[in-house]
Design a protein around this motif. Sequence first.
Motif, PDB file in Angstrom:
ATOM      1  N   ALA A   2       0.841  -1.204   0.000  1.00  0.00           N
ATOM      2  CA  ALA A   2       0.000   0.000   0.000  1.00  0.00           C
ATOM      3  C   ALA A   2       0.873   1.250   0.000  1.00  0.00           C
ATOM      4  N   LYS A   3       0.534   2.200  -0.872  1.00  0.00           N
ATOM      5  CA  LYS A   3       1.276   3.463  -0.922  1.00  0.00           C
ATOM      6  C   LYS A   3       0.709   4.434   0.113  1.00  0.00           C
ATOM      7  N   THR A   4       1.607   5.200   0.706  1.00  0.00           N
ATOM      8  CA  THR A   4       1.232   6.189   1.715  1.00  0.00           C
ATOM      9  C   THR A   4       1.692   7.573   1.262  1.00  0.00           C
ATOM     10  N   LEU A   5       0.833   8.547   1.485  1.00  0.00           N
ATOM     11  CA  LEU A   5       1.146   9.940   1.203  1.00  0.00           C
ATOM     12  C   LEU A   5       1.096  10.727   2.507  1.00  0.00           C
ATOM     13  N   ILE A   6       2.109  11.530   2.739  1.00  0.00           N
ATOM     14  CA  ILE A   6       2.085  12.493   3.838  1.00  0.00           C
ATOM     15  C   ILE A   6       1.945  13.859   3.193  1.00  0.00           C
ATOM     16  N   ALA A   7       0.801  14.492   3.394  1.00  0.00           N
ATOM     17  CA  ALA A   7       0.539  15.834   2.867  1.00  0.00           C
ATOM     18  C   ALA A   7       0.507  16.782   4.059  1.00  0.00           C
ATOM     19  N   TYR A   8       1.254  17.881   3.947  1.00  0.00           N
ATOM     20  CA  TYR A   8       1.333  18.777   5.100  1.00  0.00           C
ATOM     21  C   TYR A   8       1.244  20.236   4.687  1.00  0.00           C
ATOM     22  N   PHE A   9       0.692  21.026   5.594  1.00  0.00           N
ATOM     23  CA  PHE A   9       0.673  22.479   5.480  1.00  0.00           C
ATOM     24  C   PHE A   9       1.427  23.016   6.687  1.00  0.00           C
ATOM     25  N   SER A  10       2.334  23.932   6.450  1.00  0.00           N
ATOM     26  CA  SER A  10       3.145  24.465   7.527  1.00  0.00           C
ATOM     27  C   SER A  10       3.493  25.913   7.207  1.00  0.00           C
ATOM     28  N   HIS A  11       3.853  26.662   8.211  1.00  0.00           N
ATOM     29  CA  HIS A  11       4.279  28.034   7.968  1.00  0.00           C
ATOM     30  C   HIS A  11       5.467  28.377   8.849  1.00  0.00           C
ATOM     31  N   ALA A  12       6.453  28.989   8.203  1.00  0.00           N
ATOM     32  CA  ALA A  12       7.667  29.424   8.903  1.00  0.00           C
ATOM     33  C   ALA A  12       7.493  30.888   9.291  1.00  0.00           C
ATOM     34  N   GLY A  13       8.580  31.541   9.614  1.00  0.00           N
ATOM     35  CA  GLY A  13       8.509  32.940  10.022  1.00  0.00           C
ATOM     36  C   GLY A  13       8.175  33.047  11.499  1.00  0.00           C
ATOM     37  N   GLN A  14       7.515  34.135  11.877  1.00  0.00           N
ATOM     38  CA  GLN A  14       7.095  34.273  13.278  1.00  0.00           C
ATOM     39  C   GLN A  14       6.125  33.145  13.588  1.00  0.00           C
ATOM     40  N   ASN A  15       6.346  32.509  14.723  1.00  0.00           N
ATOM     41  CA  ASN A  15       5.573  31.328  15.058  1.00  0.00           C
ATOM     42  C   ASN A  15       5.604  31.111  16.563  1.00  0.00           C
ATOM     43  N   TYR A  16       4.674  30.306  17.036  1.00  0.00           N
ATOM     44  CA  TYR A  16       4.659  29.943  18.447  1.00  0.00           C
ATOM     45  C   TYR A  16       5.673  28.833  18.666  1.00  0.00           C
ATOM     46  N   THR A  17       6.624  29.073  19.529  1.00  0.00           N
ATOM     47  CA  THR A  17       7.659  28.085  19.800  1.00  0.00           C
ATOM     48  C   THR A  17       8.230  28.286  21.201  1.00  0.00           C
ATOM     49  N   HIS A  18       8.466  27.200  21.892  1.00  0.00           N
ATOM     50  CA  HIS A  18       9.083  27.237  23.222  1.00  0.00           C
ATOM     51  C   HIS A  18       8.354  28.185  24.184  1.00  0.00           C
ATOM     52  N   GLY A  19       7.028  28.179  24.131  1.00  0.00           N
ATOM     53  CA  GLY A  19       6.227  28.964  25.062  1.00  0.00           C
ATOM     54  C   GLY A  19       6.075  30.432  24.722  1.00  0.00           C
ATOM     55  N   GLY A  20       6.502  30.844  23.541  1.00  0.00           N
ATOM     56  CA  GLY A  20       6.370  32.237  23.142  1.00  0.00           C
ATOM     57  C   GLY A  20       6.487  32.387  21.635  1.00  0.00           C
ATOM     58  N   ILE A  21       6.515  33.613  21.164  1.00  0.00           N
ATOM     59  CA  ILE A  21       6.635  33.884  19.737  1.00  0.00           C
ATOM     60  C   ILE A  21       8.110  34.004  19.376  1.00  0.00           C
ATOM     61  N   GLY A  22       8.516  33.266  18.372  1.00  0.00           N
ATOM     62  CA  GLY A  22       9.895  33.310  17.892  1.00  0.00           C
ATOM     63  C   GLY A  22       9.898  33.209  16.380  1.00  0.00           C
ATOM     64  N   TYR A  23      11.075  33.203  15.789  1.00  0.00           N
ATOM     65  CA  TYR A  23      11.192  33.110  14.334  1.00  0.00           C
ATOM     66  C   TYR A  23      11.692  31.722  13.970  1.00  0.00           C
TER      67      TYR A  23
END
Length: 106
Positions: A2-23
């Motif tokens: 069986a073939k598997t596809l991983i389709a993803y949407f993501s966004h870089a730039g300012q983002n929520y990371t490590h409990g706060g907003i970072g780049y």
Amino acid sequence: MAKTLIAYFSHAGQNYTHGGIGYLEVGNTEVVAKKLHKLVDSDLFYIDTVKKYLDDHMEKIAAAKKEYEENARPVLTAKVENMDEYENVILAFPNMEQGFDCVLCV
């Protein structure tokens, strides 16, 4: 097999990371999708929109929520041409409280 596809949407730039907003050079969801791709025999497809989201985190979230409220369907740069070949599809995306489900409904 069986073939598997991983389709993803993501966004870089300012983002929520490590409990706060970072780049982030690479979005959180992209990191996870690529790690999963290394573990699972699969094809990888990035869900990309023609109109790019703003870099400012709060403006990005406001735009996504507005799309959600308007039942918008952002235009994608590409679609998977051979979907019928996949028996398994894994979708990876930011959490839905941010409103990005519009991108996945196209």
